[in-house]
Design a protein around this motif. Structure first.
Motif, short mmCIF file in Angstrom:
data_model
loop_
_atom_site.label_atom_id
_atom_site.label_comp_id
_atom_site.label_asym_id
_atom_site.label_seq_id
_atom_site.Cartn_x
_atom_site.Cartn_y
_atom_site.Cartn_z
N GLY A 94 0.79 -1.23 0.00
CA GLY A 94 0.00 0.00 0.00
C GLY A 94 0.81 1.27 0.00
O GLY A 94 0.27 2.34 0.28
N PHE A 95 2.11 1.19 -0.32
CA PHE A 95 2.90 2.43 -0.33
C PHE A 95 2.46 3.35 -1.44
O PHE A 95 2.57 4.57 -1.33
N SER A 96 1.91 2.77 -2.53
CA SER A 96 1.59 3.60 -3.69
C SER A 96 0.34 4.45 -3.48
O SER A 96 0.02 5.27 -4.32
N ASN A 97 -0.33 4.28 -2.31
CA ASN A 97 -1.48 5.15 -2.04
C ASN A 97 -1.05 6.57 -1.68
O ASN A 97 -1.86 7.48 -1.69
N SER A 98 0.21 6.74 -1.36
CA SER A 98 0.67 8.07 -0.98
C SER A 98 1.74 8.55 -1.95
O SER A 98 2.73 7.85 -2.20
N THR A 99 1.54 9.77 -2.49
CA THR A 99 2.52 10.34 -3.42
C THR A 99 3.88 10.49 -2.77
O THR A 99 4.92 10.31 -3.42
N ALA A 100 3.89 10.83 -1.45
CA ALA A 100 5.16 11.08 -0.78
C ALA A 100 6.03 9.84 -0.77
O ALA A 100 7.25 9.94 -0.93
N PHE A 101 5.43 8.67 -0.59
CA PHE A 101 6.23 7.44 -0.55
C PHE A 101 6.80 7.12 -1.93
O PHE A 101 7.95 6.66 -2.04
N CYS A 102 6.02 7.38 -2.98
CA CYS A 102 6.55 7.17 -4.34
C CYS A 102 7.71 8.12 -4.61
O CYS A 102 8.72 7.74 -5.21
N TYR A 103 7.56 9.38 -4.12
CA TYR A 103 8.63 10.35 -4.29
C TYR A 103 9.88 9.92 -3.53
O TYR A 103 11.01 10.10 -4.01
N LEU A 104 9.68 9.30 -2.35
CA LEU A 104 10.83 8.80 -1.58
C LEU A 104 11.60 7.76 -2.39
O LEU A 104 12.84 7.79 -2.44
N ILE A 105 10.87 6.87 -3.03
CA ILE A 105 11.52 5.83 -3.83
C ILE A 105 12.32 6.46 -4.98
O ILE A 105 13.48 6.11 -5.22
N ALA A 106 11.69 7.43 -5.67
CA ALA A 106 12.37 8.08 -6.79
C ALA A 106 13.63 8.79 -6.32
O ALA A 106 14.71 8.67 -6.92
N SER A 107 13.51 9.52 -5.21
CA SER A 107 14.63 10.32 -4.74
C SER A 107 15.76 9.43 -4.21
O SER A 107 16.94 9.70 -4.46
N MET A 108 15.41 8.34 -3.52
CA MET A 108 16.43 7.40 -3.04
C MET A 108 17.09 6.69 -4.22
O MET A 108 18.28 6.38 -4.18
N GLY A 109 16.32 6.45 -5.28
CA GLY A 109 16.91 5.85 -6.48
C GLY A 109 17.96 6.77 -7.08
O GLY A 109 19.06 6.33 -7.42
N LEU A 110 17.60 8.06 -7.19
CA LEU A 110 18.56 9.04 -7.69
C LEU A 110 19.81 9.07 -6.83
O LEU A 110 20.95 9.07 -7.33
N GLN A 111 19.60 9.07 -5.49
CA GLN A 111 20.75 9.15 -4.59
C GLN A 111 21.63 7.91 -4.70
O GLN A 111 22.87 8.01 -4.69
N ALA A 112 21.00 6.73 -4.82
CA ALA A 112 21.78 5.50 -4.94
C ALA A 112 22.63 5.53 -6.21
O ALA A 112 23.81 5.18 -6.18
N LEU A 113 22.03 6.01 -7.32
CA LEU A 113 22.78 6.08 -8.58
C LEU A 113 23.96 7.05 -8.47
O LEU A 113 25.08 6.73 -8.85
N TRP A 114 23.68 8.24 -7.92
CA TRP A 114 24.71 9.27 -7.77
C TRP A 114 25.85 8.76 -6.88
O TRP A 114 27.04 8.87 -7.23
N SER A 115 25.50 8.16 -5.72
CA SER A 115 26.53 7.69 -4.81
C SER A 115 27.30 6.53 -5.41
O SER A 115 28.51 6.42 -5.23
N PHE A 116 26.62 5.67 -6.16
CA PHE A 116 27.29 4.55 -6.79
C PHE A 116 28.30 5.05 -7.82
O PHE A 116 29.44 4.59 -7.87
N GLY A 117 27.88 6.04 -8.62
CA GLY A 117 28.79 6.62 -9.60
C GLY A 117 30.02 7.21 -8.96
O GLY A 117 31.16 6.96 -9.38
N LEU A 118 29.81 7.98 -7.86
CA LEU A 118 30.96 8.60 -7.21
C LEU A 118 31.83 7.57 -6.49
O LEU A 118 33.05 7.74 -6.40
#
Lengths: 152, 152
Positions: free
Chosen positions: A35-59
Motif C-alpha cells: 500500500g505504499f503507492s497510495n501516498s505520493t510522498a512514498f513514491c517520491y521517496l523511492i524516486a529520490s532514493m533511487g537518484l541518490q543510490a545512482l549518484w553515490s554509486f557513480g561517485l
C-alpha cells in the motif's frame, strides 16, 4: 588536503558506499511494504532514493578508480561538479524523507490509520529511518566537498 | 571579503529581514487557516518558522548594529556560531516545509480531502510556499557564511 571523507580517499569511498547501501535498503523496504503507492510522498521517496543510490554509486566507482590509479580528484572543476550534484541530491533526499515522515506521522498520530493491519506503518518508519541515515551520510560528504572547494 | 549576503553588509541585512518576514507571513497564514491543528506536521511548521523568525530577527539586529557602528563581524568565532545556527535552522525549516507539503499533497491528491470546504488547502499551500521562500533565503545566507568561514 586529506580531510575525512574527501573524494579520492578511502573514507570518502566508504561514505559513498554507505549512502548507496542505505538508499537501496530504504527503497527495498518501501517497495516491499503493502500500500505504499497510495501516498505520493512514498513514491517520491523511492524516486529520490533511487537518484541518490545512482549518484553515490557513480561517485563510489570514481573514488575506487582514483584510489587504485592514485589519481588526484581535487581540482576545482571536478569539485564544483561534485558540490552541485551533492547539494541537489541532499536537498531532494531530505525533502523526500521529511515529506514521507510527515505523512507517516499523520497516519499514526492524527488519522489513527496504523491500527488497521492493512497499513504497515512499521515498515514505512523503517524505510524513512534508512533514508534519513543515507541523507546524513550524504550531508557529511557534501559539506566536506564544499569546504574543499572553498579552500582549494 | 565583501561577498553578497555576508554578515554585517546591507545585502546580508536585507536577506535576514526577508527571512524573518516570510517566516512570519507563513506562521500568520497557517494560524489563520481553520483546522491546521489536526495535523502534527502543520504544528511543527509553525514551531519551526517561529524559531527561524526569531533567529533571523536576532541576526538582522546584529547586522544593523554592525552597519551603524561600522563593526566587522567576520572573525572565525562569530562566523562558526552563525554557521552552526544557520545550518540547524535551515535543516529544521526544510524538514518542516517538506513534511507539511507531504501532508498537503496527501490531502489533495491521495485522500481527496480538499473537495470538502472545511479544509482550506489553498491556505495551507500558501503558507508552505512562504515557508519555502523563507528557507531559500536562509539557505543563501548559510552558504555564504560557510564559504566565508572556510576562506577566512
Amino acid at each position: 588536503m586529506a580531510l575525512f571523507g574527501s573524494p579520492g580517499k578511502l573514507s570518502g569511498l566508504l561514505l559513498r558506499i554507505g549512502q548507496c547501501l542505505f538508499a537501496a535498503a530504504s527503497i527495498g523496504v518501501m517497495v516491499s511494504s503493502h500500500g505504499f503507492s497510495n501516498s505520493t510522498a512514498f513514491c517520491y521517496l523511492i524516486a529520490s532514493m533511487g537518484l541518490q543510490a545512482l549518484w553515490s554509486f557513480g561517485l563510489a566507482c570514481l573514488d575506487l578508480q582514483a584510489l587504485t590509479s592514485k589519481r588526484n580528484l581535487q581540482n576545482p572543476a571536478l569539485l564544483s561538479l561534485f558540490v552541485v550534484g551533492d547539494w541537489v541530491t541532499t536537498i531532494l533526499s531530505l525533502a523526500a524523507a521529511c515529506s514521507s515522515a510527515g505523512v507517516t506521522v499523520l497516519y499514526s498520530r492524527d488519522l489513527d490509520y496504523c491500527r488497521s493491519p492493512q497499513i504497515p506503518c512499521t515498515r514505512f518508519e523503517a524505510s524513512i529511518l534508512l533514508a534519513f541515515i543515507s541523507w546524513f551520510l550524504l550531508a557529511i560528504s557534501s559539506h566536506v566537498t564544499f569546504w574543499l572547494l572553498a579552500t582549494v
